[in-house]
Design a protein around this motif. Sequence first.
Motif, PDB file in Angstrom:
ATOM      1  N   LYS A 214      -9.276   7.712  -0.803  1.00  0.00           N
ATOM      2  CA  LYS A 214      -8.276   7.570   0.246  1.00  0.00           C
ATOM      3  C   LYS A 214      -6.744   8.101  -0.162  1.00  0.00           C
ATOM      4  O   LYS A 214      -5.929   7.877   0.542  1.00  0.00           O
ATOM      5  CB  LYS A 214      -8.290   6.131   0.623  1.00  0.00           C
TER       6      LYS A 214
ATOM      7  N   TYR B 217      -2.299   0.520  -4.444  1.00  0.00           N
ATOM      8  CA  TYR B 217      -1.944  -0.884  -3.929  1.00  0.00           C
ATOM      9  C   TYR B 217      -1.193  -1.560  -5.088  1.00  0.00           C
ATOM     10  O   TYR B 217      -1.336  -1.384  -6.274  1.00  0.00           O
ATOM     11  CB  TYR B 217      -3.147  -1.441  -3.578  1.00  0.00           C
TER      12      TYR B 217
ATOM     13  N   SER C 119       0.866  -1.084   0.061  1.00  0.00           N
ATOM     14  CA  SER C 119       0.011   0.228   0.012  1.00  0.00           C
ATOM     15  C   SER C 119       0.887   1.414  -0.083  1.00  0.00           C
ATOM     16  O   SER C 119       2.020   1.318   0.469  1.00  0.00           O
ATOM     17  CB  SER C 119      -0.995  -0.022   1.224  1.00  0.00           C
TER      18      SER C 119
ATOM     19  N   SER D 142      -3.925  -1.074  -8.338  1.00  0.00           N
ATOM     20  CA  SER D 142      -5.189  -0.382  -8.095  1.00  0.00           C
ATOM     21  C   SER D 142      -5.219   0.863  -7.304  1.00  0.00           C
ATOM     22  O   SER D 142      -3.899   0.964  -6.646  1.00  0.00           O
ATOM     23  CB  SER D 142      -6.294  -1.659  -7.550  1.00  0.00           C
ATOM     24  N   ARG D 143      -6.091   1.714  -7.188  1.00  0.00           N
ATOM     25  CA  ARG D 143      -6.030   2.747  -6.211  1.00  0.00           C
ATOM     26  C   ARG D 143      -7.345   3.094  -5.979  1.00  0.00           C
ATOM     27  O   ARG D 143      -8.582   2.782  -6.492  1.00  0.00           O
ATOM     28  CB  ARG D 143      -5.378   4.027  -7.299  1.00  0.00           C
ATOM     29  N   ASP D 144      -7.365   3.472  -4.657  1.00  0.00           N
ATOM     30  CA  ASP D 144      -8.595   4.229  -4.153  1.00  0.00           C
ATOM     31  C   ASP D 144      -8.518   5.733  -3.956  1.00  0.00           C
ATOM     32  O   ASP D 144      -7.768   6.292  -3.150  1.00  0.00           O
ATOM     33  CB  ASP D 144      -8.792   3.589  -2.686  1.00  0.00           C
ATOM     34  N   SER D 145      -8.990   6.290  -4.834  1.00  0.00           N
ATOM     35  CA  SER D 145      -8.743   7.791  -5.112  1.00  0.00           C
ATOM     36  C   SER D 145      -9.512   8.580  -3.853  1.00  0.00           C
ATOM     37  O   SER D 145      -8.945   9.602  -3.509  1.00  0.00           O
ATOM     38  CB  SER D 145      -9.380   8.645  -6.362  1.00  0.00           C
TER      39      SER D 145
END
Length: 120
Positions: free
Chosen positions: A74, A78, A20, A69-72
């Motif tokens: 947050k 990853y 992460s 992947s990404r969590d925009s």
Amino acid sequence: VQLVESGGGLVQPGGSLRLSCAASGSISSINVMRWYRQAPGKGRELVAGITSSGSTNYADSVKGRFTISRDSAKNTVYLQMNSLKPDDTAVYYCNADRIMTGARSYFEVWGQGTLVTVSS
């Protein structure tokens, strides 16, 4: 503004790890985020990248085994690493080519790196 990686460690060949990288600060948006790695005695190489719209690219050596992947929401990217091999042993670095805050933009921001060791 800074990037902080986590999730590295020792894993046996064939195992999995998830890295992460979280960006901190008063961030409004991040452009492209990438993972690089540097093995002992070698240069830094690009592993995978993901744009703000979710388009991805991978080094040939990790295609089919790694997933970025990404969590925009947050501000986090990853790297899911499966079927790990000893050749994957390296320090893994997170990079953002442009991080925008309300006040300014930051270019080519790097994390401190996290060590991944694949060994039996």
